[in-house]
Scaffold this active site. Structure first.
Site, PDB file in Angstrom:
ATOM      1  N   GLN A 133      -4.666  -5.441   6.667  1.00 37.69           N
ATOM      2  CA  GLN A 133      -5.683  -6.310   6.039  1.00 37.69           C
ATOM      3  C   GLN A 133      -5.666  -7.722   6.615  1.00 37.69           C
ATOM      4  OE1 GLN A 133      -7.971  -5.359   3.954  1.00 37.69           O
ATOM      5  NE2 GLN A 133      -7.211  -3.305   3.522  1.00 37.69           N
ATOM      6  N   HIS A 136       0.871  -1.180   0.000  1.00 42.92           N
ATOM      7  CA  HIS A 136       0.000   0.000   0.000  1.00 42.92           C
ATOM      8  C   HIS A 136       0.910   1.232   0.000  1.00 42.92           C
ATOM      9  CE1 HIS A 136      -2.826   2.919   1.812  1.00 42.92           C
ATOM     10  NE2 HIS A 136      -3.796   2.099   1.449  1.00 42.92           N
TER      11      HIS A 136
HETATM   12  N1  PMP Z   1      -1.882  -0.869   4.507  1.00 47.09           N
HETATM   13  C1  PMP Z   1      -2.841  -1.581   3.916  1.00 47.09           C
HETATM   14  C2  PMP Z   1      -2.508  -2.950   3.391  1.00 47.09           C
HETATM   15  C3  PMP Z   1      -4.127  -1.051   3.784  1.00 47.09           C
HETATM   16  O1  PMP Z   1      -5.073  -1.758   3.198  1.00 47.09           O
HETATM   17  C4  PMP Z   1      -4.384   0.245   4.304  1.00 47.09           C
HETATM   18  C5  PMP Z   1      -5.764   0.874   4.162  1.00 47.09           C
HETATM   19  N2  PMP Z   1      -6.337   0.733   2.910  1.00 47.09           N
HETATM   20  C6  PMP Z   1      -3.358   0.938   4.921  1.00 47.09           C
HETATM   21  C7  PMP Z   1      -2.125   0.351   5.013  1.00 47.09           C
HETATM   22  C8  PMP Z   1      -3.573   2.292   5.515  1.00 47.09           C
HETATM   23  O2  PMP Z   1      -4.453   2.220   6.583  1.00 47.09           O
HETATM   24  P1  PMP Z   1      -5.029   3.530   7.265  1.00 47.09           P
HETATM   25  O3  PMP Z   1      -5.586   4.361   6.146  1.00 47.09           O
HETATM   26  O4  PMP Z   1      -6.081   3.017   8.184  1.00 47.09           O
HETATM   27  O5  PMP Z   1      -3.915   4.212   7.967  1.00 47.09           O
END
Ligand code: PMP
Length: 406
Positions: free
Chosen positions: A203, A123
């Site tokens: 996730q 991500h």
């Molecule tokens: N890592 C992964 C694998 C995610 O799916 C997400 C959210 N889509 C994030 C990090 C970021 O999470 P957050 O927006 O809750 O900080």
């Protein structure tokens, strides 16, 4: 066999509504899960009866809020089987947890010419903080590639490790492909070179039991809102000896022991990393989300979601022009797909008009889209409250819209 979730589903009042005159089918759970009634009530009770700042009040409400806040820290420790509760740092979410480590760990340990390894399926929040750190310290970012199915190439990973590598950061589960990465093996490989591993568990935690000690990782990050808890709270687990050596991430109240204009000494763990007033109500309510998952049984949740995912995948593959991205044998309840050359946004918009909530776009994983040469995907993702009937509704909708898009 899917479990009987009718009672579980009743705990989620938001699901019982119509969108454009159609029953809501919420399949955007990888972005955020809905919250059970007990979490919403805990949050509203907190503000109705208890709101108070923690750790420094001499009065009853402040003491009660402090106790509940710290109790949640113990609950999280138990939930992921960390050794100590002071290894649990509350943050705003996974993004802040990773930024904390990327800043603070790298401040202490990353020097010019050093290297950081991440995977090609991260991500953006597990890419950009490391790029920033590399920029600050004149270090290099290396990337583990993955196969067409969405499986990390561990042979190449082994070749990337060398005496300049300072940390490895990889997700437990890909939010776009659903792949469950072999964290234990990655950790063992990195540890053989004395290199610590950060795992982005955003996730993973709501889909499978997570045991920090069994995984062996050094940092583990996740968000409350993806595990049936409130937005505004996340967790960083960090190994005590590493957290001890790392400098503070933010300065302010709570994180200090003594302040003079000449010198500040820092508070002990975990407070050294919790500057300022945290989102107390969200932390208090997070405990109820963990209770919900454990009462439902994480194994039961996983089995139910796996069964829905298998069923949905089989039915989707019957649709002409369907292409699913992420077909690793070990995957969670995420299905990323495209129909023919249809733009994902068009598919998502048509599904929305039928009451079906999915996510479209790059899912904050642009390098994955580049890897496949596509602009984005449509992503349907299941949680414990989704039903087989909802999968049937999705399939019927896809069958209806596919001819319009081709
Ligand atoms: N890592 C992964 C694998 C995610 O799916 C997400 C959210 N889509 C994030 C990090 C970021 O999470 P957050 O927006 O809750 O900080």
């Amino acid at each position: 066999m899917t479990m009987d979730i009718s009672n579980t589903r009743k705990l989620f009042p938001i699901l019982d509504q119509e969108i454009y005159g159609k029953p809501l089918v919420y399949l955007d759970n990888a972005a955020t899960t809905q919250k059970p009634r007990q979490v919403i009530e805990a949050l509203s009770d907190y503000y109705l009866t208890q709101n108070s700042n923690i750790h420094r009040g001499a009065h009853y409400l402040a003491a009660k809020s402090t106790e509940d806040y710290e109790q949640c820290r113990h609950r999280v420790q138990e939930f992921i089987n960390a050794r100590h509760s002071h290894e649990i740092v509350f943050t705003r979410g996974t993004t802040e947890s990773i930024n904390l480590v990327a800043y603070s760990f790298c401040q202490e340990f990353l020097k010019e010419g050093d290297e950081i390894i991440i995977s090609g399926m991260e991500h953006h929040s597990d890419i950009v903080p490391w790029q920033l750190a590399c920029g600050r310290h004149k270090a290099k970012l290396k990337v583990i590639p993955f196969s067409d199915e969405g499986i990390l190439d561990l042979e190449t990973f082994r070749g990337l490790l060398n005496d300049k590598t300072r940390i490895v950061a990889v997700n437990h589960v890909s939010n776009t492909l659903g792949t469950i990465n072999p964290i234990k093996e990655i950790v063992e490989t990195a540890h053989a070179h004395n290199i610590p591993v950060l795992v982005d568990g955003a996730q993973a935690v709501s889909h499978m039991p997570v045991d920090i000690q069994s995984l062996g990782c050094d940092f583990y990050c996740f968000s409350g809102h993806k595990m049936y808890g409130p937005m505004g709270v996340g967790v960083l687990y960090g190994r005590e000896d590493l957290l001890d050596k790392m400098p503070p991430y933010q300065g302010g109240g709570e994180m200090i022991k003594d302040v003079t204009f000449e010198k500040t000494t820092y508070n002990e763990l975990p407070f050294k990393f919790e500057a300022g007033t945290p989102s107390v109500g969200d932390v208090v309510a997070l405990r109820y989300a963990i209770d919900f998952m454990q009462e439902t049984g994480i194994e039961n949740i996983a089995a139910h979601e796996q069964s829905l995912t298998r069923y949905a995948t089989e039915r989707m593959m019957e649709i002409s022009g369907m292409h699913i991205y992420g077909t690793a044998p070990d995957k969670t309840s995420v299905i990323s797909f495209l129909i023919g050359n249809a733009h994902p946004y068009d598919t998502g918009t048509l599904l929305d008009k039928l009451g079906i909530a999915v996510r479209t776009g790059h899912h904050c994983t642009q390098p994955i889209m580049d890897r496949y040469g596509i602009p984005g995907t449509v992503r349907a993702s299941f949680a414990v409250y989704n039903t087989r009937e909802e999968v049937d509704t999705l399939i019927a909708a896809l069958n209806r819209i596919a001819p319009m898009l081709m």
